[in-house]
Each structure stands twice: as C-alpha cells, then as structure tokens.
Motif scaffolding. Structure first.
Motif, PDB file in Angstrom:
ATOM      1  N   ASP A 254     -62.135  16.391  30.733  1.00 40.39           N
ATOM      2  CA  ASP A 254     -62.614  15.221  30.151  1.00 40.39           C
ATOM      3  C   ASP A 254     -61.865  13.972  30.825  1.00 40.39           C
ATOM      4  O   ASP A 254     -60.837  13.722  30.375  1.00 40.39           O
ATOM      5  CB  ASP A 254     -62.274  15.020  28.633  1.00 40.39           C
ATOM      6  N   VAL A 255     -62.633  13.415  31.960  1.00 39.92           N
ATOM      7  CA  VAL A 255     -62.007  12.394  32.538  1.00 39.92           C
ATOM      8  C   VAL A 255     -61.847  11.181  31.856  1.00 39.92           C
ATOM      9  O   VAL A 255     -60.763  10.357  31.875  1.00 39.92           O
ATOM     10  CB  VAL A 255     -62.784  12.076  33.931  1.00 39.92           C
ATOM     11  N   GLU A 256     -62.834  10.895  30.773  1.00 43.32           N
ATOM     12  CA  GLU A 256     -62.404   9.693  30.076  1.00 43.32           C
ATOM     13  C   GLU A 256     -61.520   9.912  29.069  1.00 43.32           C
ATOM     14  O   GLU A 256     -60.514   8.919  28.774  1.00 43.32           O
ATOM     15  CB  GLU A 256     -63.935   9.546  28.941  1.00 43.32           C
ATOM     16  N   GLY A 257     -61.118  11.159  28.465  1.00 44.77           N
ATOM     17  CA  GLY A 257     -60.261  11.399  27.780  1.00 44.77           C
ATOM     18  C   GLY A 257     -58.680  11.236  28.255  1.00 44.77           C
ATOM     19  O   GLY A 257     -57.800  10.909  27.884  1.00 44.77           O
ATOM     20  N   ASP A 258     -58.872  11.966  29.690  1.00 44.42           N
ATOM     21  CA  ASP A 258     -57.495  11.616  30.498  1.00 44.42           C
ATOM     22  C   ASP A 258     -57.153  10.108  30.731  1.00 44.42           C
ATOM     23  O   ASP A 258     -56.129   9.838  30.692  1.00 44.42           O
ATOM     24  CB  ASP A 258     -57.772  12.298  32.205  1.00 44.42           C
ATOM     25  N   THR A 259     -58.391   9.166  31.092  1.00 43.52           N
ATOM     26  CA  THR A 259     -58.100   7.891  31.192  1.00 43.52           C
ATOM     27  C   THR A 259     -57.420   7.388  29.962  1.00 43.52           C
ATOM     28  O   THR A 259     -56.497   6.481  29.863  1.00 43.52           O
ATOM     29  CB  THR A 259     -59.361   7.251  31.714  1.00 43.52           C
TER      30      THR A 259
END
Length: 295
Positions: A254-259
């Motif tokens: 989850d790139v958005e969650g990582d960001t």
C-alpha cells in the motif's frame, strides 16, 4: 555583477564568523533571524499560514511565539553554514553528537541497503555532514541558481569521505544502484515538489502533495528505512543527530499507506520541536483540484 559581488561578500562574512565560538555564532544568528522575522514579510506570511493550517487549535499567541523562534533558529542555521564549509572535522565532531549509528552498522554488516529518512529540520545539513564523516553515502543535490552559493554548498556536501551526489535528473536508477553497492541514501522527501510522482495524503490533517519515493525506493533497493533527525541545541550547545531503529513492516503493498506513515512520523517529531521544522517552505502550495492555494 552586483549580485555576484554581494554573494562573495556574504561568503566572506560566513568565513569570518566561522572562527567564532559556536555560542557567539548562535547569538549573532538569532539576531539575524529577528531581523528576518521583522522584515521578510513574505516568508513570515508563509510561516504563519503553515502554522495556522497545521496547528488550528493552538492560540495565536503560541503560534506567534513559534514563528519568531523559528526565524531565530533559521538565522542560526544560515550563519552556521560556514562551519560546514571550513571548520575542521575534529571541531565539527565536537559540536555534532551522533547517536544510534549502531542501527546503520548492523544493516551494513548484514548486507542490507539503507535508506535514511531525513525530514527538513533546520539542522539537516549539520546531520548530513556528521553522517558523511562516518559513512560514504549517496544523496541528491539540487543545483543552485546562484553560482557562488552553488559552489560552496556543493563543497560542504562533498568535503568529507567519498560522497556521491546525484541530480534529480539522474532518476532513481543511480540511487538504487548506489544503495545496493553499500551506500546509505540520505533522502529528503517531505517537500512539495508539485503533482508529478506525488499523491495527496494528510500532513497535520491537511491534504499535502507528497512524493511516494520512500516506499518505491525502499522496495526497489530492498532497503531498510532508518529515520534520522538533527536537533539544534539551545544556547550554542551544538547539535545532536539521532538515527532511529529501522522501520518494521516497511514497505508494504500500500504505497499510499506507506506515504501516510511517513507523514505521520514527521508530524510526531515536529511536535517535539515545532520551531525547528522548515516552515518557510510552501508545503501546501499544490492543491487538490478545485481547492484554492492558501498562500
């Protein structure tokens, strides 16, 4: 021509000041910051807008106190830059304490690439120089429009060890290759770089255009993320650069969650020393469609 002469006069002033004890430099820098606070109206406006957006529940008096303290710290960081350009390695090591290097040592010993998450606190360059005295690393260097300051900034970034400075135009390939070859990457991903390669995730509850590079680069290089923050100590007592423990369970799918995780961690550190974050940057200049710019 006049701008070039003025730049060399400023460099000469930095050279003269760097001979002073750090406490004296800190007092002069704070005084310069007071002048900036009073007369740099555009930058003061940006700081005030940022603080109002990020701390809406804070009363005006406290926000004004933080804004003024920020400019005093900013003045210090500007004048003390001469130390990075000319002070000896021994002197710098005496004024910049490094904590947590064992985290990076352990990762390198295990053959794990290292990605250093270094948000824009005012001690950022001091921390970068201190780290460079211990490790040959890689970082991204943005060429300055002013050729005089470009020369000295590049000199300050490269004078210790064997540092690899890449431009943003080099893309991610060189960075990933350097990390895989054992160079920690000193990464500064918390500014508004526009819409390209960015997504909107909350920063202090406000949608902020944030690049997703921390998640993507960590995945491409199979790198561990190590947070690093440099604190400017009061009264000219120096700096402390703290390397934290590597992040567990990062990156995810989850790139958005990582960001979002990155922004939330930065928020948590900002709350411990709000006057030292780089508030003069227009962090919220890029807005979601239909939303007005706040500055």
């Amino acid at each position: 021509m006049m701008a070039r002469v003025a730049s060399w006069i400023a460099v000469a002033l930095f050279w003269l000041l760097h001979w002073l004890p750090l406490g004296a430099q800190a007092r002069i820098g704070a005084a310069v910051g007071e002048l900036l606070y009073r007369f740099a109206g555009r930058r003061r406006h940006i700081v005030n807008v940022n603080l109002r957006l990020c701390f809406p529940a804070m009363d005006e008096v406290e926000r004004a106190r933080i804004a003024r303290a920020h400019f005093r710290a900013l003045g210090r960081s500007m004048l003390e830059r001469g130390l990075l350009w000319w002070a000896s390695e021994e002197r710098l090591k005496g004024m910049i304490r490094l904590e947590g290097r064992e985290h990076v040592d352990a990762l390198i010993a295990a053959g794990r690439p290292v990605l250093l998450l270094a948000p824009h606190f005012l001690g950022l360059d001091m921390g970068g120089a201190r780290f460079a005295m211990e490790f040959d690393s890689v970082s991204v260097y943005a060429r300055q429009n002013n050729p005089v300051f470009d020369h000295w900034l590049f000199h300050g970034r490269s004078r210790f060890g064997d540092q690899l400075l890449l431009s943003r135009q080099d893309g991610v390939r060189g960075t990933v290759k350097a990390m895989k070859a054992g160079r920690p990457f000193y990464y500064l991903p918390d500014m508004d770089y526009g819409r390209e390669d960015s997504i909107f995730v909350p920063f202090f509850g406000v949608p902020a255009a944030t690049i997703t590079g921390l998640s993507r680069l960590s995945r491409l290089a199979r790198a561990a993320v190590v947070p690093v923050v440099t604190e400017m100590l009061p009264g000219g007592k120096g700096y402390v650069t703290r390397l934290g423990e590597p992040w567990a369970n990062f990156p995810t799918d989850d790139v958005e969650g990582d960001t979002l995780r990155m922004n939330q961690w930065i928020e948590s550190v900002v709350r411990t020393m709000p006057e030292q974050y780089y508030w003069v940057h227009r962090r919220f200049k890029t807005r979601p469609p239909g939303e007005k710019r706040p500055y």
